[in-house]
Design a protein around this motif. Structure first.
Motif, PDB file in Angstrom:
ATOM      1  N   ALA A 243     -59.850  15.118 -22.990  1.00 28.42           N
ATOM      2  CA  ALA A 243     -61.567  14.905 -23.056  1.00 28.42           C
ATOM      3  C   ALA A 243     -61.916  14.347 -23.870  1.00 28.42           C
ATOM      4  O   ALA A 243     -62.486  13.302 -24.764  1.00 28.42           O
ATOM      5  N   ILE A 244     -61.868  15.370 -25.256  1.00 25.93           N
ATOM      6  CA  ILE A 244     -62.638  14.774 -26.163  1.00 25.93           C
ATOM      7  C   ILE A 244     -61.556  13.949 -26.872  1.00 25.93           C
ATOM      8  O   ILE A 244     -62.684  12.895 -27.956  1.00 25.93           O
ATOM      9  N   ASN A 245     -60.760  13.885 -27.085  1.00 24.60           N
ATOM     10  CA  ASN A 245     -59.961  12.152 -27.266  1.00 24.60           C
ATOM     11  C   ASN A 245     -59.931  10.959 -26.997  1.00 24.60           C
ATOM     12  O   ASN A 245     -59.517  10.121 -27.181  1.00 24.60           O
ATOM     13  N   LYS A 246     -60.940  11.002 -25.391  1.00 24.71           N
ATOM     14  CA  LYS A 246     -60.421   9.555 -24.325  1.00 24.71           C
ATOM     15  C   LYS A 246     -61.882  10.092 -24.009  1.00 24.71           C
ATOM     16  O   LYS A 246     -62.309  10.168 -22.586  1.00 24.71           O
ATOM     17  N   PRO A 247     -62.521   9.728 -25.127  1.00 18.11           N
ATOM     18  CA  PRO A 247     -64.328   9.993 -24.628  1.00 18.11           C
ATOM     19  C   PRO A 247     -64.995   8.615 -23.880  1.00 18.11           C
ATOM     20  O   PRO A 247     -66.209   9.612 -22.754  1.00 18.11           O
ATOM     21  N   GLY A 248     -64.210   7.887 -23.944  1.00 15.87           N
ATOM     22  CA  GLY A 248     -64.863   6.908 -22.934  1.00 15.87           C
ATOM     23  C   GLY A 248     -63.915   6.904 -21.328  1.00 15.87           C
ATOM     24  O   GLY A 248     -64.470   6.613 -20.483  1.00 15.87           O
ATOM     25  N   THR A 249     -63.500   8.079 -21.224  1.00 15.23           N
ATOM     26  CA  THR A 249     -62.492   8.376 -19.894  1.00 15.23           C
ATOM     27  C   THR A 249     -63.355   9.132 -19.300  1.00 15.23           C
ATOM     28  O   THR A 249     -63.126  10.425 -19.711  1.00 15.23           O
ATOM     29  N   ARG A 250     -63.255   9.429 -17.674  1.00 10.53           N
ATOM     30  CA  ARG A 250     -63.391  11.071 -17.174  1.00 10.53           C
ATOM     31  C   ARG A 250     -62.594  11.282 -16.783  1.00 10.53           C
ATOM     32  O   ARG A 250     -61.488  10.631 -16.607  1.00 10.53           O
ATOM     33  N   ILE A 251     -62.767  12.443 -16.545  1.00  7.71           N
ATOM     34  CA  ILE A 251     -61.128  13.812 -17.025  1.00  7.71           C
ATOM     35  C   ILE A 251     -61.809  14.399 -15.802  1.00  7.71           C
ATOM     36  O   ILE A 251     -62.609  15.041 -15.774  1.00  7.71           O
ATOM     37  N   TRP A 252     -60.801  14.792 -14.807  1.00  8.65           N
ATOM     38  CA  TRP A 252     -60.921  15.629 -14.089  1.00  8.65           C
ATOM     39  C   TRP A 252     -59.916  16.702 -14.211  1.00  8.65           C
ATOM     40  O   TRP A 252     -58.604  16.762 -14.982  1.00  8.65           O
ATOM     41  N   CYS A 253     -60.256  17.828 -13.938  1.00  6.92           N
ATOM     42  CA  CYS A 253     -59.525  19.181 -14.212  1.00  6.92           C
ATOM     43  C   CYS A 253     -59.599  20.206 -13.058  1.00  6.92           C
ATOM     44  O   CYS A 253     -60.687  20.695 -12.771  1.00  6.92           O
ATOM     45  N   ILE A 254     -58.418  20.077 -12.718  1.00  3.32           N
ATOM     46  CA  ILE A 254     -57.704  20.730 -10.905  1.00  3.32           C
ATOM     47  C   ILE A 254     -57.512  22.383 -10.944  1.00  3.32           C
ATOM     48  O   ILE A 254     -56.351  22.784 -11.782  1.00  3.32           O
ATOM     49  N   ASP A 255     -58.418  23.446 -11.158  1.00  2.00           N
ATOM     50  CA  ASP A 255     -57.941  24.586 -11.573  1.00  2.00           C
ATOM     51  C   ASP A 255     -58.314  25.845 -10.898  1.00  2.00           C
ATOM     52  O   ASP A 255     -58.888  25.377  -9.312  1.00  2.00           O
ATOM     53  N   GLY A 256     -58.096  26.550 -10.855  1.00  2.00           N
ATOM     54  CA  GLY A 256     -57.702  27.883 -10.421  1.00  2.00           C
ATOM     55  C   GLY A 256     -58.492  29.528 -10.198  1.00  2.00           C
ATOM     56  O   GLY A 256     -58.722  29.626 -11.768  1.00  2.00           O
ATOM     57  N   ASP A 257     -59.347  29.798  -9.526  1.00  2.00           N
ATOM     58  CA  ASP A 257     -59.227  31.402  -9.780  1.00  2.00           C
ATOM     59  C   ASP A 257     -58.664  32.066 -11.028  1.00  2.00           C
ATOM     60  O   ASP A 257     -58.895  33.361 -11.531  1.00  2.00           O
ATOM     61  N   GLY A 258     -57.559  32.287 -10.404  1.00  2.00           N
ATOM     62  CA  GLY A 258     -56.260  33.378 -11.098  1.00  2.00           C
ATOM     63  C   GLY A 258     -56.518  32.040 -12.494  1.00  2.00           C
ATOM     64  O   GLY A 258     -55.773  33.766 -13.654  1.00  2.00           O
ATOM     65  N   GLY A 259     -55.619  31.437 -12.411  1.00  2.00           N
ATOM     66  CA  GLY A 259     -56.065  30.612 -14.222  1.00  2.00           C
ATOM     67  C   GLY A 259     -57.111  30.806 -14.999  1.00  2.00           C
ATOM     68  O   GLY A 259     -57.195  30.973 -16.004  1.00  2.00           O
ATOM     69  N   VAL A 260     -58.061  30.566 -14.412  1.00  2.00           N
ATOM     70  CA  VAL A 260     -59.339  31.159 -15.116  1.00  2.00           C
ATOM     71  C   VAL A 260     -60.025  32.175 -15.724  1.00  2.00           C
ATOM     72  O   VAL A 260     -60.150  32.983 -16.699  1.00  2.00           O
ATOM     73  N   LEU A 261     -59.276  33.143 -14.753  1.00  2.00           N
ATOM     74  CA  LEU A 261     -59.485  34.642 -15.283  1.00  2.00           C
ATOM     75  C   LEU A 261     -58.300  34.861 -16.264  1.00  2.00           C
ATOM     76  O   LEU A 261     -58.884  36.178 -16.780  1.00  2.00           O
ATOM     77  N   MET A 262     -57.296  34.239 -16.234  1.00  2.00           N
ATOM     78  CA  MET A 262     -55.702  34.140 -17.230  1.00  2.00           C
ATOM     79  C   MET A 262     -56.231  34.323 -18.710  1.00  2.00           C
ATOM     80  O   MET A 262     -56.101  35.022 -19.767  1.00  2.00           O
ATOM     81  N   HIS A 263     -57.520  33.238 -18.868  1.00  2.00           N
ATOM     82  CA  HIS A 263     -57.810  33.050 -20.224  1.00  2.00           C
ATOM     83  C   HIS A 263     -59.308  32.528 -19.959  1.00  2.00           C
ATOM     84  O   HIS A 263     -59.266  31.419 -20.229  1.00  2.00           O
TER      85      HIS A 263
END
Length: 373
Positions: A243-263
């Motif tokens: 996202a930082i390096n493609k500021p003109g493009t909408r970026i989506w992140c599909i995440d999970g609760d286990g992944g969020v908790l891990m880091h």
């Protein structure tokens, strides 16, 4: 080997770990016997977290704890093993139970191949003595190995049983469920419809598999998706870098609760930069569902409050498809960092496939797609 016999031979009364499909028999046994009773069993956020918890248990009780994990988690334990447990530092003894994904000669997914090759070497490099348990390993052989391990543990050293595929048997039946009604695959289908041709970075496990199959069902190619098949917990950081390096493009992140908790610290970094083009969707079923359904602590966490405190300017939680569609559309419209938590049920199709495009090819296609945006 029957799981109750392994537990008897080890003789510990405290287990902490991150669930693993290779160790599902053990995980089900622990959930059936202890649940998540903190005196005997804690499912932690990541493997380093487990190792530190085990150290605290030893400091308080003088008894040897057990840490269980998939071999992909070895990287997360290197620092606490080398700088905390090692006998030249604090000499804290721990028994590790390591599920061996990607064992040489055994077919497995691409993210496990190299990790499988270096599993034993990494343990040995950390001065952790190992014993491999396979389907043919006898109870007497394990008991003999544990007897030898006891001498090392008494010296403040660490040891590991490395568990081959299908080596453990006699798991109790445990039913993992919650009260949510939205299926993850349907949630992903709604995200795909709303995201159009925007790039998507998806988290490890069934979420990426379901994204891949959604594209197949739609007759679409996969060039705008980066499937994070390994490296659990890092998909949001990958998305931030894009996202930082493609500021003109909408970026989506599909995440999970286990992944969020891990880091979880990744959310603080994302919030501090507040990329206007990033939409972070956290699908929360309160479970490590990809490896069997064992619970995370996410059922008791307010991810929206957490994201807000980390600096996300727009946060919302939904539990039905009408609200999901509305919030996805709002996130697209506002052009500002957004987090959408989606409450999800536990479960997936029994015939869910796996990506048929190699990881390297996925990367190449995704990078070519980004150059055109």
């Amino acid at each position: 080997m029957k799981i109750d016999k392994l537990v008897e031979i080890i003789g510990a009364d405290f287990y902490t770990g991150v669930p693993d499909s290779q160790l599902k028999v053990l995980c089900d046994y622990l959930m059936d016997r202890y649940g998540i009773d903190s005196k005997h069993h804690i499912i932690a956020a990541n493997e380093g977290n487990c190792t530190a918890l085990a150290a605290g248990y030893y400091l308080a009780t003088g008894k040897v704890p057990v840490v269980y994990m998939q071999n992909s988690g070895e990287g997360n334990i290197i620092n606490p093993v080398a700088s905390l447990l090692n006998d030249r530092v604090y000499a804290i003894p721990v028994v590790f139970l390591v599920g061996w994904r990607g064992e040489p000669g055994i077919h497995d997914e691409p993210q496990h191949i190299f990790q499988g090759e270096v599993t034993i070497k990494l343990l040995e490099d950390m001065d952790i003595s190992t014993f491999i348990i396979g389907k043919e390993t006898t109870d007497d052989e394990v008991a003999k190995a544990m007897n030898e391990f006891q001498k090392l543990l008494a010296e403040g050293k660490d040891v590991a049983f490395v568990i081959r595929k299908d080596a453990l048997t006699n798991a109790p039946k445990v039913d993992y469920k919650n009260n949510n009604t939205m299926m993850r695959e349907e949630i992903i289908q709604h995200i795909v419809r709303k995201s159009g041709k925007d790039p998507i970075i998806s988290t490890t496990g069934k979420a990426s598999r379901e994204l891949f199959e959604t594209r197949v069902a739609n007759g679409q190619n996969h060039e705008c998706d980066f499937l994070t098949v390994g490296s659990m917990g890092h998909s949001s950081s990958i998305a931030l870098g894009v996202a930082i390096n493609k500021p003109g493009t909408r970026i989506w992140c599909i995440d999970g609760d286990g992944g969020v908790l891990m880091h979880m610290g990744a959310m603080a970094v994302i919030g501090s930069y507040q990329p206007k083009n990033l939409i972070h969707v956290v699908i929360n079923n309160g479970a490590h569902e990809t490896v069997g359904g064992m619970p995370t602590v996410a059922g008791a966490i307010d991810f929206t409050a957490l994201a807000k405190s980390c600096g996300y300017p727009n946060v919302v939680c939904v539990d039905n498809f009408d609200d999901l569609d509305k919030e996805l559309e709002e996130a697209k419209r506002r052009n500002e960092l957004s987090l959408i938590e989606v409450k999800c049920s536990i479960g997936a199709r029994g015939d869910l496939g796996r990506p048929t495009i190699a990881a390297l090819k996925n990367k190449q296609n995704f990078m070519k797609y980004l150059t055109r945006l």
